[in-house]
Design an enzyme around this catalytic site. Structure first.
Site, PDB file in Angstrom:
ATOM      1  N   ASN A   1       2.796   2.045   5.470  1.00 39.32           N
ATOM      2  CA  ASN A   1       1.725   1.057   5.620  1.00 39.32           C
ATOM      3  C   ASN A   1       0.683   1.568   6.614  1.00 39.32           C
ATOM      4  O   ASN A   1       0.166   0.817   7.452  1.00 39.32           O
ATOM      5  CB  ASN A   1       2.283  -0.288   6.079  1.00 39.32           C
ATOM      6  CG  ASN A   1       1.281  -1.425   5.933  1.00 39.32           C
ATOM      7  OD1 ASN A   1       0.369  -1.363   5.116  1.00 39.32           O
ATOM      8  ND2 ASN A   1       1.426  -2.451   6.748  1.00 39.32           N
TER       9      ASN A   1
ATOM     10  N   HIS B   1      -3.120   7.925   2.290  1.00 37.31           N
ATOM     11  CA  HIS B   1      -2.591   6.646   2.768  1.00 37.31           C
ATOM     12  C   HIS B   1      -1.172   6.496   2.220  1.00 37.31           C
ATOM     13  O   HIS B   1      -0.950   6.545   1.005  1.00 37.31           O
ATOM     14  CB  HIS B   1      -3.456   5.476   2.296  1.00 37.31           C
ATOM     15  CG  HIS B   1      -2.934   4.147   2.767  1.00 37.31           C
ATOM     16  ND1 HIS B   1      -3.311   3.581   3.973  1.00 37.31           N
ATOM     17  CD2 HIS B   1      -2.050   3.278   2.203  1.00 37.31           C
ATOM     18  CE1 HIS B   1      -2.679   2.433   4.124  1.00 37.31           C
ATOM     19  NE2 HIS B   1      -1.907   2.229   3.070  1.00 37.31           N
ATOM     20  N   CYS B   2      -0.211   6.326   3.117  1.00 41.75           N
ATOM     21  CA  CYS B   2       1.199   6.228   2.725  1.00 41.75           C
ATOM     22  C   CYS B   2       1.618   4.763   2.691  1.00 41.75           C
ATOM     23  O   CYS B   2       1.635   4.094   3.732  1.00 41.75           O
ATOM     24  CB  CYS B   2       2.072   7.016   3.709  1.00 41.75           C
ATOM     25  SG  CYS B   2       3.824   6.992   3.280  1.00 41.75           S
ATOM     26  N   GLY B   3       1.943   4.263   1.502  1.00 38.33           N
ATOM     27  CA  GLY B   3       2.381   2.880   1.371  1.00 38.33           C
ATOM     28  C   GLY B   3       3.707   2.614   2.056  1.00 38.33           C
ATOM     29  O   GLY B   3       3.942   1.519   2.572  1.00 38.33           O
TER      30      GLY B   3
END
Length: 393
Positions: free
Chosen positions: A194, A189-191
């Site tokens: 998002n 999951h890439c912040g």
């Protein structure tokens, strides 16, 4: 301290903090100061801050901080997306304000004003594609198709049900606790996006990393050419050698040229250093993910394989130790033999040396070309996947 040394120290400290924050958890930095700095930045500093808030404001203050943490880290939010846009816009504004005035110059034509805008525009487009594209969400309506995409290897993936979604869990998928959904060929999951990085948007993510690396390199080289062109136009070398009597050699002229650059173009130097550091980080990050793509592995699977290999190694060592213990007990129960020579017992091979080596067997690695084709043309976007969907419907 001279201004140039302040700038050098600032750049080195910035590089150390960035590398420690982004790469400090890598195995290569285990036991080094970089790992300790990473632990302090990611865990230690926040823990001390939480304790301080608890002492000063009590449980209400701690609960408020934890609620903010939950929103920022455990739920989808656009904070890092906004930060990315702010960084991109701020850097482009600084470049436009401090560099465009010297374009066209001695080495760069006026065309670079527009190519830089085009480069940023393409980067922004790739950011939007990665952020808002479907990573390969597995639902009850399409789970049968995703089950047919990848077979179970019965090593790190076996047939089971997602405890949250209550649907069969396809091989190579993972339930993202932040997005609260199952994602096919889940990577991470890439912040910053998002969004999850999965089967359907890994291609956009890789293009985003590569393009931003090229943008940073392009910006760094362009600014350097502008500064070298300014030195050429203002005849800096000629003035230093003729009017100031400085020897015409690299080691004699370099300190004076650097001092002139820092006094006249400090903003441009800072932007160049920033772009250079970011380009190095992007190169490392892109290289890591390129290796994963070419071997048809994901970040999630890398951790799974590490856990599996570690567990199998411990299991084999336990079996070898049990076999050695059993053999020694059998020897004690049999007839008493003459005592073994000390030298023979010293050079005797340890039972652990016979432990079977655990080999990673990735059945999804089908060769360079096919692995790359699965990234560019995901299985769920192919006609065969659509046909399977229509048959199951």
């Amino acid at each position: 301290m001279a201004p140039q040394w302040v700038l050098v120290c600032h750049g080195l400290v910035t590089l150390l903090v960035l590398v420690s924050f982004l790469c400090g958890h890598w195995p290569i930095f285990k036991g080094t100061p970089i790992q300790r700095i990473h632990q302090f930045i990611t865990f230690g500093a926040y823990d001390y801050f939480l304790r301080f808030v608890g002492v000063v404001f009590g449980t209400k203050g701690t609960d408020a901080v934890l609620s903010v943490e939950y929103f920022c880290c455990d739920r989808p939010n656009p904070i890092l997306q906004v930060l990315y846009l702010a960084i991109l816009g701020g850097i482009y504004y600084l470049i436009a304000k401090s560099i465009f005035v010297y374009i066209p110059g001695y080495y760069l034509s006026g065309l670079h004003r527009y190519t830089s805008l085009l480069a940023v525009g393409v980067g922004l487009l790739l950011f939007l594609l990665t952020s808002f594209s479907d990573p390969g969400t597995v639902k009850a309506e399409n789970v049968s198709q995703y089950l047919s995409a990848y077979p179970y290897d019965n090593i790190i993936y076996s047939e089971k049900e997602c405890s949250t979604c209550k649907i069969p869990k396809p091989a190579r998928s993972k339930h993202c606790s932040i997005c609260n959904r199952c994602v096919s060929r889940f990577d991470h999951h890439c912040g910053w996006m998002n969004n999850c990085i999965g089967e359907r948007n890994t291609r956009y993510f890789m293009a985003f990393l590569l393009w931003h690396f090229l943008i940073c390199v392009y910006g760094t080289v362009a600014i350097v050419l502008v500064l070298v062109g300014r030195a050429k136009e203002l005849r800096v070398i000629y003035i230093l050698t003729v009017y100031y009597g400085i020897e015409n050699s690299f080691f004699s002229l370099a300190p004076h040229v650097v001092q002139w650059l820092l006094s006249s173009y400090n903003t441009q130097i800072l932007v160049t250093v920033f772009l250079g550091i970011v380009s190095l980080l992007l190169a490392g990050f892109f290289g890591y993910h390129a290796k994963l793509c070419l071997t048809n592995t994901t970040t999630n699977e890398t951790f799974k394989w590490q856990e599996y290999v570690s567990w199998q190694k411990k299991l084999n060592e336990a079996r070898a130790s049990a076999a050695a213990l059993k053999a020694s007990l059998n020897g004690m129960s049999s007839e008493r033999k003459p005592p073994e020579s000390k030298w023979r017992s010293f050079f005797r091979k340890s039972p652990l040396e016979d432990v079977e080596v655990v080999v990673k067997s990735n059945m999804y690695d089908k060769g360079f070309i096919q692995n790359l084709s699965e990234i560019i043309f995901p299985l769920s976007t192919r006609a065969s996947f659509t046909q399977t969907k229509s048959k199951s419907g």
